[in-house]
Design a protein around this motif. Structure first.
Motif, mmCIF file in Angstrom:
data_model
loop_
_atom_site.group_PDB
_atom_site.id
_atom_site.type_symbol
_atom_site.label_atom_id
_atom_site.label_comp_id
_atom_site.label_asym_id
_atom_site.label_seq_id
_atom_site.Cartn_x
_atom_site.Cartn_y
_atom_site.Cartn_z
ATOM 1 N N ASP A 1 0.844 -1.191 0.000
ATOM 2 C CA ASP A 1 0.000 0.000 0.000
ATOM 3 C C ASP A 1 0.888 1.253 0.000
ATOM 4 N N LYS B 1 0.711 4.813 1.810
ATOM 5 C CA LYS B 1 -0.139 5.461 2.818
ATOM 6 C C LYS B 1 -0.170 6.991 2.752
ATOM 7 N N GLY C 1 -5.906 6.465 4.257
ATOM 8 C CA GLY C 1 -6.284 5.052 4.289
ATOM 9 C C GLY C 1 -5.521 4.243 3.258
ATOM 10 N N TYR D 1 -5.197 -9.693 8.347
ATOM 11 C CA TYR D 1 -4.378 -8.731 7.607
ATOM 12 C C TYR D 1 -3.230 -8.346 8.526
ATOM 13 N N ASN E 1 -5.218 -6.414 11.343
ATOM 14 C CA ASN E 1 -6.616 -6.066 11.118
ATOM 15 C C ASN E 1 -7.326 -7.368 10.782
ATOM 16 N N ARG F 1 -9.748 -8.003 8.476
ATOM 17 C CA ARG F 1 -10.481 -7.599 7.274
ATOM 18 C C ARG F 1 -9.485 -7.555 6.135
ATOM 19 N N GLY G 1 -7.527 -5.376 3.176
ATOM 20 C CA GLY G 1 -7.037 -4.001 3.109
ATOM 21 C C GLY G 1 -7.757 -3.260 1.996
ATOM 22 N N ASP G 2 -7.857 -1.972 2.148
ATOM 23 C CA ASP G 2 -8.426 -1.122 1.107
ATOM 24 C C ASP G 2 -7.388 -0.042 0.823
ATOM 25 N N PRO G 3 -6.711 -0.021 -0.325
ATOM 26 C CA PRO G 3 -7.088 -0.636 -1.591
ATOM 27 C C PRO G 3 -6.362 -1.949 -1.936
ATOM 28 N N GLU G 4 -5.737 -2.622 -0.958
ATOM 29 C CA GLU G 4 -5.017 -3.854 -1.304
ATOM 30 C C GLU G 4 -5.959 -4.930 -1.852
#
Ligand code: GLY
Length: 234
Positions: free
Chosen positions: A18, A20, A32, A75, A91, A93, A95-98
């Motif tokens: 990512d 950041k 994010g 994550y 995390n 969940r 990742g966003d945008p992964e």
């Protein structure tokens, strides 16, 4: 580093990197995530095995031992150091945008993989990946991650999606009276895959350049580390 867990075991998904900071060259405040690419050349097979053996599998075993078996997407935010990979956050969940680049690269259907995770069946499961790299560029509303306007008009999306290998995911838009309007900070994920990271990157930016949204912006250097490494290898 993403892994799917079923309470007992875990299977690795593809790694992604990512970006950041809001501006090119990692300048400006944290966000994010302004873009991502997968796979990352820094997660070599050796690093991958270290992350599984030292971080992911002990976590799954530890959660089970505590009577809190974890099922779902784990994550792991990992930093690669001279002493090996170090975990700095988890995390539970995607990742966003992964996630967007993972979905472009995933050959298998995600739904049976998630069901196998729920049903404790991952040890008999395999997830397959396309080898082609994928890049996603986040288009954000000017001002993000601070104050930004909503309701600005975005055009050219159909034209952008015609770029070979491109796929556009909407993150913060709304359809109103036949128009697409920005409705958040991070608004679009302009993704593309290609034979090389460079090709995926070029295609993603070709698609970005077809989007007419004067009130939006993006970083122009997503995936630069991988492109540099590709160049160095010749
Ligand atoms: N891209 C960072 C995150 O999803 O937390």
């Amino acid at each position: 580093f993403f892994a799917l867990c079923d309470g007992d075991t875990a299977i690795a998904l593809a790694p992604a990197q990512d970006h950041k900071r809001v501006f090119d060259h990692d300048e400006g405040p944290n966000t994010g995530g302004m873009g991502a690419y997968s796979p990352t050349p820094f997660v070599t097979p050796e690093v991958h095995d270290q992350i599984m053996a030292r971080i992911i599998l002990p976590t799954v075993a530890g959660m089970k031992k505590r009577g809190m078996p974890f099922k779902g997407v784990l994550y792991a935010g990992v930093m690669l150091t001279a002493q090996g990979p170090k975990l700095f956050e988890y995390n539970v969940r995607f990742g966003d945008p992964e996630c967007q680049v993972l979905m472009l690269r995933m050959m298998s259907d995600i739904v049976p993989a998630l069901l196998a995770s729920c049903d404790g069946q991952l040890k008999n499961f395999d997830v397959r990946w396309f080898p082609e790299p994928a890049v996603t560029v986040v288009m954000a509303a000017k001002g993000y991650p601070g104050d930004y306007r909503k309701g600005t008009r975005i055009e050219g999306l159909d034209d952008a999606a015609k770029i070979e290998g491109a796929e556009i995911f909407h993150a913060g838009t709304v359809a109103k009276d036949g128009a697409i309007l920005a409705n958040g900070g991070r608004v679009l994920n302009v993704c593309a895959s290609g034979k090389t990271v460079l090709e995926a990157q070029q295609r993603a930016y070709q698609a970005v350049d077809r989007i007419k949204w004067p009130e939006g912006f993006c970083r122009r250097d997503i995936a630069w580390q991988a492109v540099e490494q590709e160049r160095a290898k010749g």
